[in-house]
Design a protein around this motif. Structure first.
Motif, short mmCIF file in Angstrom:
data_model
loop_
_atom_site.label_atom_id
_atom_site.label_comp_id
_atom_site.label_asym_id
_atom_site.label_seq_id
_atom_site.Cartn_x
_atom_site.Cartn_y
_atom_site.Cartn_z
N HIS A 104 0.84 -1.21 0.00
CA HIS A 104 0.00 0.00 0.00
C HIS A 104 0.87 1.25 0.00
O HIS A 104 0.54 2.26 0.63
N CYS A 105 2.00 1.17 -0.69
CA CYS A 105 2.89 2.33 -0.83
C CYS A 105 3.72 2.10 -2.10
O CYS A 105 3.82 0.97 -2.58
N PRO A 106 4.31 3.17 -2.66
CA PRO A 106 5.04 3.01 -3.92
C PRO A 106 6.23 2.05 -3.81
O PRO A 106 6.66 1.48 -4.81
N GLU A 107 6.77 1.88 -2.60
CA GLU A 107 7.96 1.01 -2.42
C GLU A 107 7.62 -0.47 -2.51
O GLU A 107 8.52 -1.31 -2.52
N GLU A 108 6.34 -0.81 -2.55
CA GLU A 108 5.91 -2.22 -2.62
C GLU A 108 6.65 -2.95 -3.76
O GLU A 108 6.69 -2.46 -4.89
N TRP A 109 7.25 -4.10 -3.44
CA TRP A 109 7.98 -4.85 -4.47
C TRP A 109 8.02 -6.33 -4.11
O TRP A 109 8.17 -6.68 -2.92
N SER A 110 7.85 -7.18 -5.11
CA SER A 110 8.02 -8.61 -4.90
C SER A 110 8.84 -9.16 -6.06
O SER A 110 8.86 -8.59 -7.15
N ASP A 111 9.52 -10.27 -5.80
CA ASP A 111 10.43 -10.87 -6.77
C ASP A 111 9.64 -11.65 -7.82
O ASP A 111 8.83 -12.52 -7.46
N SER A 112 9.89 -11.34 -9.09
CA SER A 112 9.14 -12.02 -10.16
C SER A 112 9.43 -13.53 -10.17
O SER A 112 8.62 -14.32 -10.65
N ARG A 113 10.59 -13.93 -9.62
CA ARG A 113 10.86 -15.39 -9.52
C ARG A 113 9.86 -16.06 -8.59
O ARG A 113 9.46 -17.19 -8.79
N HIS A 114 9.45 -15.31 -7.54
CA HIS A 114 8.46 -15.88 -6.62
C HIS A 114 7.07 -15.95 -7.27
O HIS A 114 6.33 -16.90 -7.06
N ILE A 115 6.75 -14.92 -8.07
CA ILE A 115 5.46 -14.96 -8.79
C ILE A 115 5.48 -16.14 -9.76
O ILE A 115 4.50 -16.87 -9.89
N ALA A 116 6.63 -16.35 -10.40
CA ALA A 116 6.75 -17.46 -11.36
C ALA A 116 6.59 -18.80 -10.64
O ALA A 116 5.91 -19.71 -11.14
N LYS A 117 7.17 -18.93 -9.47
CA LYS A 117 7.06 -20.19 -8.72
C LYS A 117 5.60 -20.45 -8.32
O LYS A 117 5.08 -21.56 -8.49
N ALA A 118 4.94 -19.41 -7.84
CA ALA A 118 3.52 -19.56 -7.45
C ALA A 118 2.67 -19.89 -8.69
O ALA A 118 1.72 -20.68 -8.60
N THR A 119 3.03 -19.32 -9.84
CA THR A 119 2.31 -19.61 -11.09
C THR A 119 2.42 -21.09 -11.43
O THR A 119 1.44 -21.74 -11.81
N GLU A 120 3.64 -21.60 -11.27
CA GLU A 120 3.89 -23.03 -11.54
C GLU A 120 3.02 -23.91 -10.63
O GLU A 120 2.40 -24.87 -11.08
N ILE A 121 2.98 -23.55 -9.35
CA ILE A 121 2.19 -24.34 -8.38
C ILE A 121 0.71 -24.27 -8.75
O ILE A 121 0.00 -25.29 -8.76
N PHE A 122 0.24 -23.06 -9.10
CA PHE A 122 -1.18 -22.91 -9.48
C PHE A 122 -1.48 -23.65 -10.77
O PHE A 122 -2.57 -24.21 -10.93
N PHE A 123 -0.53 -23.64 -11.70
CA PHE A 123 -0.76 -24.39 -12.95
C PHE A 123 -0.98 -25.86 -12.63
O PHE A 123 -1.94 -26.49 -13.10
N GLU A 124 -0.09 -26.41 -11.79
CA GLU A 124 -0.20 -27.85 -11.45
C GLU A 124 -1.51 -28.11 -10.70
O GLU A 124 -2.18 -29.12 -10.94
N ALA A 125 -1.85 -27.21 -9.78
CA ALA A 125 -3.08 -27.39 -9.00
C ALA A 125 -4.30 -27.27 -9.93
O ALA A 125 -5.25 -28.07 -9.84
N ALA A 126 -4.26 -26.30 -10.85
CA ALA A 126 -5.40 -26.09 -11.76
C ALA A 126 -5.55 -27.26 -12.71
O ALA A 126 -6.67 -27.65 -13.06
N LYS A 127 -4.41 -27.83 -13.12
CA LYS A 127 -4.45 -28.99 -14.02
C LYS A 127 -5.21 -30.13 -13.33
O LYS A 127 -6.08 -30.76 -13.93
N GLN A 128 -4.89 -30.31 -12.06
CA GLN A 128 -5.57 -31.38 -11.32
C GLN A 128 -7.05 -31.06 -11.07
O GLN A 128 -7.92 -31.89 -11.28
N LEU A 129 -7.30 -29.82 -10.65
CA LEU A 129 -8.69 -29.44 -10.32
C LEU A 129 -9.61 -29.43 -11.55
O LEU A 129 -10.82 -29.63 -11.42
N THR A 130 -9.03 -29.17 -12.72
CA THR A 130 -9.87 -29.15 -13.93
C THR A 130 -10.04 -30.56 -14.52
O THR A 130 -10.79 -30.73 -15.49
#
Ligand code: GLV
Ligand code: MN
Ligand code: MN
Length: 408
Positions: free
Chosen positions: A379-405
């Motif tokens: 909630h401030c301009p300094e907010e930052w997260s590592d795109s490698r972490h977003i990529a890792k979470a994307t991978e986990i969600f892809f695998e979870a979504a593959k199973q759930l679908t």
């Protein structure tokens, strides 16, 4: 381009759609910046082969049909509005991860049994119309059409007028049957320091705090700052300041992680030499246990009652009340399994922030992942997260979504 680079490109593009360039992301719902972000998200959905629709709230859906007829969707998404002068990740990180899950489905030519639906939600923050979680409350029917159309921003512009101004159609269907949603997954930045301190890239969310928001209006009498004797005043700002100064202590005394914030205050008529006749401020109150939220609300109301002195009239109006939520155990277990399989270190975590997930958890199975926030800032301009972490979470969600679908 690698997944990490694609994520950086999405975040970098969405970040430009701000009303405050150089001072963080300010993307209010149904603003020109909303329209720009909306067009980009819709384009990305289409290029991943999704069928794009919007509802009567302006929520965006991108659907990959399943092979089973009329089957409920596995939804993944988050919000794309922001707080004033906020960061580039609160909301967009989850939208971008969802877009990339759909892109992987396309690249792998997957034809799921259950539909995969990417969703980008409006007005989670409540920065324009108050309350917050508007997109998810609308979809799940908690916010009725009448409630929705009666909402106005601080300039008196209604939701309907604001939608029409950017070419959206408020007469489109609003809300959907819970039976059309099989599960909802949301990635979000943690917005606190825990994962960074532990050096763990993935938090699997157990529970989300209960929260209440109030708008307090204090009315007094305007007058001349130079000629009105001090004992003849009904100064709305002095009365408001007196209340506000007592509120934080109520949360401190309640303890157990209870927090209270007065984040917005407007003084009227806001002239240096005019005694204020009206002050409007917000109170945001949260705790993991509902009884703490209830206790502090009662004490806040008592404090307000005690401040109703001669010439001062105070009204506290509830804008939002949501009980604490526990997220679905089966989905948590699935996310743990997929984290292990993708070699991601993880831990469980509770959310102190409110999320659309807490609204969806009343109607469907919900899972949430957190990734670290640098220095715990959000909630401030300094907010930052590592795109490698977003990529890792994307991978986990892809695998979870593959199973759930694929499975019942
Ligand atoms: C959303 O960011 C909230 O927790 O208020
Ligand atoms: Mn937020
Ligand atoms: Mn958010």
């Amino acid at each position: 381009m690698s997944l990490k680079e694609r994520i950086e490109q999405h975040i970098g593009t969405l970040e430009q759609f701000t009303a405050t360039p150089g001072c963080g992301t300010t993307r209010l719902t149904y603003s020109q910046e909303d329209l720009q972000a909306r067009n980009y998200i819709k384009e990305q959905m289409k290029s991943s082969g999704l069928t794009v629709t919007e509802d009567g709230f302006g929520n965006i859906f991108g659907k990959l049909e399943g092979t089973l007829p009329d089957a409920p969707s596995v939804m993944i998404g988050s919000h794309f509005d922001s707080v004033p002068n906020g960061g580039a990740y609160d909301g967009p990180a989850g939208v971008v991860a969802a877009l990339e899950v759909a892109n992987i489905f396309q690249k792998q030519g997957l034809k799921p049994k259950y539909p995969l639906e990417i969703v980008a939600l409006v007005e989670e923050e409540g920065s324009r119309f108050g309350g917050g979680l508007m997109g998810s409350r609308g979809i799940t029917g908690v916010l009725t059409d009448t409630d929705f159309t009666s909402l106005k921003d601080k300039d008196g512009i209604s939701t309907v007028e604001a939608m029409q101004k950017i070419g959206l159609d408020p007469s489109l269907p609003k809300g959907r049957n819970a039976e059309t949603i099989k599960a909802f997954l949301e990635l979000h930045i943690e917005q606190g320091p825990i994962l960074e301190e532990k050096d763990i890239p993935i938090g699997i969310v157990d529970s989300i705090v209960g929260l209440a928001q109030y708008e307090v209006t204090v009315k007094g009498q305007a007058g001349h700052a130079g000629t009105t004797p001090m004992n003849r005043r009904a100064d709305a700002l002095v009365a408001a300041a007196n209340i506000i100064s007592q509120l934080p202590e109520l949360a401190v005394k309640e303890g157990d992680g209870t927090v209270l914030t007065v984040g917005r205050l407007h003084t009227y008529p806001n002239g240096a030499n005019v005694i204020p006749d009206k002050v409007v401020f917000t109170v945001d109150l949260r705790s993991g246990k509902e009884e703490h939220v209830q206790n502090v609300i009662s004490k806040m109301k008592a404090c307000i009652d005690a401040s109703q002195t001669a010439g001062i009239e105070i009204v506290a109006q509830e804008q939002l009340y949501i009980q604490p939520k526990s997220l679905n155990e089966n989905i948590r277990t699935l996310l743990e399994k997929k984290s292990k399989e993708t070699n991601a270190a993880y831990c469980s975590i509770n959310s102190g922030a409110g999320h659309d997930s807490m609204i969806f958890s009343d109607v469907t199975d919900v899972g949430m992942l957190f990734i670290p926030s640098r220095a715990g800032l959000s909630h401030c301009p300094e907010e930052w997260s590592d795109s490698r972490h977003i990529a890792k979470a994307t991978e986990i969600f892809f695998e979870a979504a593959k199973q759930l679908t694929e499975t019942e």
